[in-house]
Design a protein around this motif. Structure first.
Motif, PDB file in Angstrom:
ATOM      1  N   MET A  49      -0.829   1.019  -5.664  1.00 44.89           N
ATOM      2  CA  MET A  49      -0.854   1.892  -4.492  1.00 44.89           C
ATOM      3  C   MET A  49      -1.828   3.039  -4.721  1.00 44.89           C
ATOM      4  N   ARG A  50      -2.695   3.291  -3.755  1.00 47.74           N
ATOM      5  CA  ARG A  50      -3.645   4.387  -3.934  1.00 47.74           C
ATOM      6  C   ARG A  50      -2.893   5.713  -4.007  1.00 47.74           C
ATOM      7  N   ASN A  51      -3.511   6.706  -4.570  1.00 50.39           N
ATOM      8  CA  ASN A  51      -2.831   7.982  -4.736  1.00 50.39           C
ATOM      9  C   ASN A  51      -3.108   8.904  -3.561  1.00 50.39           C
ATOM     10  N   PHE A  52      -2.343   9.983  -3.491  1.00 49.32           N
ATOM     11  CA  PHE A  52      -2.457  10.959  -2.402  1.00 49.32           C
ATOM     12  C   PHE A  52      -1.919  12.277  -2.942  1.00 49.32           C
ATOM     13  N   ASP A  53      -2.194  13.337  -2.245  1.00 50.44           N
ATOM     14  CA  ASP A  53      -1.594  14.623  -2.593  1.00 50.44           C
ATOM     15  C   ASP A  53      -0.231  14.709  -1.918  1.00 50.44           C
ATOM     16  N   TYR A  54       0.613  15.566  -2.452  1.00 49.46           N
ATOM     17  CA  TYR A  54       1.996  15.645  -1.991  1.00 49.46           C
ATOM     18  C   TYR A  54       2.409  17.095  -1.837  1.00 49.46           C
ATOM     19  N   GLU A  76      -4.343  10.652   2.755  1.00 48.60           N
ATOM     20  CA  GLU A  76      -4.862  11.390   1.603  1.00 48.60           C
ATOM     21  C   GLU A  76      -3.862  12.458   1.163  1.00 48.60           C
TER      22      GLU A  76
END
Lengths: 328, 176
Positions: A1-6, A46
């Motif tokens: 799974m691609r990463n993202f900010d949280y 994103e």
């Protein structure tokens, strides 16, 4: 799974501010649909704004008889809520026929409203899909389309809306409360999901940065009974081939008021005003139910593999109406 | 439920190299023990349990919420740990199959699964047992076989041990 900010939001104002009308950001609540979509690389946020800490977990009876449901109420809690069981049994039945225990324990009310289609062409980035990639074509139109919609389709998209809960809400009538950069607004549930038309990528009337905060059910129809009938390939944990939410109030042997909504056959949770008009004021007989079923499906368009859904939906309507009127 | 969608490989622990490291600190309770994790946002709870905490009793099956092998309890309720991010669970209480036995004594649900031979290969068993624990005292779920089957339908058993699983669940609920 691609990463993202949280980022984690504490209240509604903070959530909409953090989202900031940013096209590349998404809200996450239960995540049961969103995380699946990110794993499949269908959705590529994103940034995720976690709204699970927002104070939207309550269910409130309003003075005018309506029921105001917080966006974060889980499907399980909503289905077993005492007011839902007593006054909106069609909604409880609809929710409990959907998904699995584990998913219902986590999936939220607003998340269910937001859930994406299960069309295998939409869910596979290697296939054409006008909803996922406008202008790329529709793999389902000439492909395997047994599970696809027969109502509300266009020559761009025939993806079926997967929700059961939304079909119950469509029959009951409801209002969505939406908070966003432009303030708070209410929209009728029936206007929220959009037909695919020439813009299948636009699935709902929600702008970037807007958040559903509540779903408020209309006051129950006096004396009405409700029933949700779901027909599917197996008894449990399966999407509808055709389903019918029926809410009927009788006046003696005549139908005073009826609401009909359909699942498994429409590109959106499908309210059939045509069926309701055919029922209103008529005797509660199988002949009347048959006429309503014909009216509901008069505009249906089948593709190669899904013509069976048209008679199946008609039978679902007739049987749901027979069941709900026999309870009296 | 199963469709022909492309399944991404087991790459949850390999964050997108184009993004800078963006780990988040999350503190939660796992099987009664306080745990603090430093994880990328895209690490699902399942991978945090298995890869970071060595709690490999929870199994990865479909990784898409379709099979139930990854079922754990989050604040007492069953959930698919493959469809939830570890960072979403600050302050939550997670129970995995490793948390069922106490002081060398098997949990009554584990006893029931043993007694009823409610497994074949065993891969789905942890998930099956966690769903059973979740519904043990849930009076909203009826006691008839149909209600139990419905409540357990999110746990797939490829070996087809359903008959004995149902017996084990019924036995455990009857004694609860």
């Amino acid at each position: 799974m691609r990463n993202f900010d949280y980022q984690r939001a504490g209240d509604v104002a903070e959530a909409t501010a953090l989202h900031g009308n940013d096209h590349s950001a998404d809200f996450i609540a239960g995540g049961t649909n969103l995380i699946d979509m990110v794993k499949l690389d269908i959705m590529r946020p994103e940034r995720l704004v976690d709204v699970n800490r927002l104070p939207l977990t309550g269910i409130e009876s309003l003075d005018d008889g309506r029921l105001k449901i917080g966006a974060l109420v889980t499907n399980t809690d909503l289905a077993y809520h005492e007011r839902v069981l007593a006054d909106y049994p069609v909604l409880s039945e609809a929710i409990l026929t959907g998904a699995s225990t584990q998913l219902r324990n986590v999936a939220t009310t607003a998340g269910n409203v937001m859930q994406r289609t299960r069309c295998p062409y939409f869910r596979n980035p290697a296939r054409p899909c006008n909803k996922r990639e406008p202008g790329s074509g529709c793999g389902a139109l000439e492909g395997i389309n047994r599970n696809h919609a027969v109502l509300g389709t266009s020559d761009q998209c025939i993806a079926v809306h997967p929700s059961d809960m939304c079909v119950g809400m469509q029959a009951l009538g409801a209002t969505l409360t939406i908070e966003g950069p432009g303030g708070t607004r209410d929209i009728p549930f029936e206007d929220y999901h959009l037909l695919p038309g020439d813009t299948p990528e636009r699935e709902h009337d929600l702008n970037d940065g807007e958040l559903i905060t509540h779903v408020t059910l209309d006051a129950p129809i006096d004396g009405a009974r409700g029933h949700y009938l779901k027909l599917r390939d197996r008894m449990s944990y399966e999407f509808a081939l055709a389903s019918c939410a029926a809410v009927v109030a009788l006046d003696g042997d005549a139908i005073r008021e009826a609401r009909i909504a359909l699942g498994g056959v429409g590109t959106k949770p499908w309210r059939s005003h045509e069926a309701e008009a055919a029922l209103s004021g008529q005797p509660a007989t199988e002949e009347t139910f048959q006429k309503a079923a014909e009216a509901a499906m008069a505009g249906a368009v089948a593709h190669r593999d899904n013509a069976f859904k048209i008679p199946l939906a008609k039978q679902a309507i007739v049987r749901a109406l027979a069941t709900v009127t026999a309870q009296s | 439920m199963m469709d022909d969608s492309v399944h991404s490989p087991d790459d949850a622990l390999q964050p997108d190299a184009s993004r800078s490291s963006n780990t988040v600190t999350v503190s939660l309770t796992i099987n009664g023990e306080p745990v603090t994790l430093e994880v990328e946002p895209n690490v699902v709870l399942l991978d945090a349990l298995r890869e970071r905490l060595d709690l490999t009793g929870t199994k990865k099956g479909c990784d898409h919420g379709q099979c139930g092998a990854c079922t754990v309890l989050i604040d007492g309720h069953s959930a698919n740990s493959c469809l939830t991010l570890a960072v979403m669970h600050e302050g939550c209480e997670i129970t995995t199959v490793e948390g069922l036995a106490r002081d060398g004594q098997l949990h009554p649900v584990q006893e029931a699964f043993l007694e009823h031979d409610a497994y074949q290969c065993g891969y789905c068993t942890a998930g099956q047992m966690m769903s059973t624990v979740s519904m043990l005292n849930d009076k909203r779920i009826g006691s008839d076989d149909a209600s139990v089957k419905e409540a357990m339908s999110g746990n797939i058993c490829r070996c087809g041990a359903y008959k004995n699983i149902l017996s084990a669940v019924q036995s455990a609920r009857a004694k609860a």
